[in-house]
Motif scaffolding. Sequence first.
Motif, PDB file in Angstrom:
ATOM      1  N   ALA A  21      80.377 -14.502  38.678  1.00 51.41           N
ATOM      2  CA  ALA A  21      80.667 -14.547  37.243  1.00 51.41           C
ATOM      3  C   ALA A  21      80.678 -15.978  36.728  1.00 51.41           C
ATOM      4  O   ALA A  21      80.187 -16.259  35.621  1.00 51.41           O
ATOM      5  CB  ALA A  21      82.013 -13.880  36.970  1.00 51.41           C
ATOM      6  N   LEU A  22      81.231 -16.893  37.489  1.00 52.73           N
ATOM      7  CA  LEU A  22      81.343 -18.285  37.035  1.00 52.73           C
ATOM      8  C   LEU A  22      79.986 -18.916  36.758  1.00 52.73           C
ATOM      9  O   LEU A  22      79.873 -19.826  35.928  1.00 52.73           O
ATOM     10  CB  LEU A  22      82.091 -19.112  38.072  1.00 52.73           C
ATOM     11  N   ALA A  23      78.970 -18.437  37.438  1.00 50.75           N
ATOM     12  CA  ALA A  23      77.635 -18.981  37.199  1.00 50.75           C
ATOM     13  C   ALA A  23      77.175 -18.745  35.767  1.00 50.75           C
ATOM     14  O   ALA A  23      76.280 -19.448  35.264  1.00 50.75           O
ATOM     15  CB  ALA A  23      76.641 -18.362  38.185  1.00 50.75           C
ATOM     16  N   ASP A  24      77.788 -17.787  35.077  1.00 51.32           N
ATOM     17  CA  ASP A  24      77.409 -17.475  33.698  1.00 51.32           C
ATOM     18  C   ASP A  24      78.176 -18.305  32.674  1.00 51.32           C
ATOM     19  O   ASP A  24      77.943 -18.168  31.469  1.00 51.32           O
ATOM     20  CB  ASP A  24      77.642 -15.984  33.414  1.00 51.32           C
ATOM     21  N   PHE A  25      79.120 -19.144  33.126  1.00 51.99           N
ATOM     22  CA  PHE A  25      79.922 -19.955  32.211  1.00 51.99           C
ATOM     23  C   PHE A  25      79.576 -21.434  32.374  1.00 51.99           C
ATOM     24  O   PHE A  25      79.182 -21.864  33.462  1.00 51.99           O
ATOM     25  CB  PHE A  25      81.419 -19.745  32.472  1.00 51.99           C
ATOM     26  N   PRO A  26      79.737 -22.216  31.305  1.00 57.66           N
ATOM     27  CA  PRO A  26      79.384 -23.644  31.352  1.00 57.66           C
ATOM     28  C   PRO A  26      80.455 -24.487  32.049  1.00 57.66           C
ATOM     29  O   PRO A  26      81.114 -25.323  31.435  1.00 57.66           O
ATOM     30  CB  PRO A  26      79.249 -24.008  29.876  1.00 57.66           C
ATOM     31  N   VAL A  27      80.621 -24.256  33.330  1.00 60.56           N
ATOM     32  CA  VAL A  27      81.601 -24.987  34.128  1.00 60.56           C
ATOM     33  C   VAL A  27      80.862 -25.676  35.275  1.00 60.56           C
ATOM     34  O   VAL A  27      80.182 -25.012  36.059  1.00 60.56           O
ATOM     35  CB  VAL A  27      82.683 -24.042  34.685  1.00 60.56           C
ATOM     36  N   GLU A  28      81.013 -26.991  35.350  1.00 53.78           N
ATOM     37  CA  GLU A  28      80.304 -27.757  36.361  1.00 53.78           C
ATOM     38  C   GLU A  28      81.146 -27.914  37.627  1.00 53.78           C
ATOM     39  O   GLU A  28      82.329 -28.224  37.576  1.00 53.78           O
ATOM     40  CB  GLU A  28      79.956 -29.148  35.804  1.00 53.78           C
ATOM     41  N   TRP A 101      81.835 -13.498  24.815  1.00 62.24           N
ATOM     42  CA  TRP A 101      83.128 -13.851  25.371  1.00 62.24           C
ATOM     43  C   TRP A 101      83.235 -13.495  26.851  1.00 62.24           C
ATOM     44  O   TRP A 101      84.052 -14.069  27.569  1.00 62.24           O
ATOM     45  CB  TRP A 101      84.251 -13.151  24.624  1.00 62.24           C
ATOM     46  N   THR A 102      82.473 -12.536  27.301  1.00 58.50           N
ATOM     47  CA  THR A 102      82.611 -12.026  28.669  1.00 58.50           C
ATOM     48  C   THR A 102      81.269 -11.990  29.369  1.00 58.50           C
ATOM     49  O   THR A 102      80.204 -12.119  28.750  1.00 58.50           O
ATOM     50  CB  THR A 102      83.196 -10.596  28.669  1.00 58.50           C
ATOM     51  N   THR A 103      81.338 -11.811  30.672  1.00 58.63           N
ATOM     52  CA  THR A 103      80.154 -11.521  31.456  1.00 58.63           C
ATOM     53  C   THR A 103      80.498 -10.380  32.407  1.00 58.63           C
ATOM     54  O   THR A 103      81.668 -10.005  32.549  1.00 58.63           O
ATOM     55  CB  THR A 103      79.675 -12.763  32.236  1.00 58.63           C
ATOM     56  N   VAL A 104      79.492  -9.829  33.050  1.00 60.77           N
ATOM     57  CA  VAL A 104      79.695  -8.730  34.004  1.00 60.77           C
ATOM     58  C   VAL A 104      79.094  -9.133  35.333  1.00 60.77           C
ATOM     59  O   VAL A 104      77.940  -9.579  35.406  1.00 60.77           O
ATOM     60  CB  VAL A 104      79.047  -7.422  33.498  1.00 60.77           C
ATOM     61  N   ALA A 105      79.880  -9.009  36.392  1.00 61.53           N
ATOM     62  CA  ALA A 105      79.407  -9.293  37.745  1.00 61.53           C
ATOM     63  C   ALA A 105      79.846  -8.154  38.655  1.00 61.53           C
ATOM     64  O   ALA A 105      81.015  -7.745  38.618  1.00 61.53           O
ATOM     65  CB  ALA A 105      79.991 -10.620  38.248  1.00 61.53           C
TER      66      ALA A 105
END
Length: 327
Positions: A21-28, A101-105
């Motif tokens: 899931a984290l791969a879908d958010f802009p977090v380095e 706001w969300t993603t699905v994994a």
Amino acid sequence: MPELESKRAQVARIRRTAVRALADFPVEEPRLTFIAHGENTTFRVDSRDARYLLRVHRPNRHGPGVDSRLAVGSELDWLAALQADTELNVPTPIRARSGQWTTVADGLVCSLLGWQAGRMQSANPRPVHFRRLGGVLARLHDQASGWTPPAGFVRMRWDWETFFGNTMEYGGVSAAGCWDLLPAPVRAQFDEIARRMRTVMADLGSGPDVFGLIHADLHLENALFDRDTVRLIDFDDCGFGYWLYDLAVPLWEYRSHPDHAEIRAALLAGYAETRELPDLTHLDNFIATRDVAFGLWFAGMAQVNPSFAADLNKVMTSIQKALTQAL
């Protein structure tokens, strides 16, 4: 009860989902640290320049047939509105790269929030904490009273059917199934509260003076204190309900506390400093309603979570004792 997958195995499996899931958010360069495995499974996420909370949401959390992605997105819509409309310290919702706001994994809805710092005071509560919490609740209710949710806003409606009927699902068990899991003495007490609250809620109605968008779970473990600042967390139960229920929740755990009268007076005084109190006639009935909500939830979660299963008998005995004194 069927043999449960161990907590370690459950968390390891969901951690893999969290990484995807984290791969879908802009977090380095994220680093995950497990926090809790309960209603949702949560992880602290540390990156090069910020800290976040990642939630992997339980399926059917908001009731059968409710789109969890819409429901979680609606929660985050309210958080964004609270940040825009007020000075309340609530978690910052973080959009996925898709703009959602969300993603699905792995079939599970996941969301990311900015980290909230502060100290929990649940183990050593003082009246001042409740006074500050009352003020926060009043400001929360003021914003909710004047806010128009966007089209497609989907949250629970904490009415009689949700508390006492078969609307919700806890731990994969229908609410009706959770009633059947209760020990007979607790079931009898819950039946009495259900009969009482059917009349109370019918008499109260659902006008804006008694009913609106509430946090629904603002006990002292969901408030972080930093000097005079109160930071709120865990809006996962937010929905449309009675203002009185939001006041009942923080008092519920402290009915037997030696300073209960002072704690109760402080919460109500803090609220009244900002907003007119609702009619308090049925406050104790709503505290008892919290026993029902908590007991059904715990019974259902014990069917899938070994930590809950280990504590089930102790929790049910505690509820029975508290209600024997209250009813």
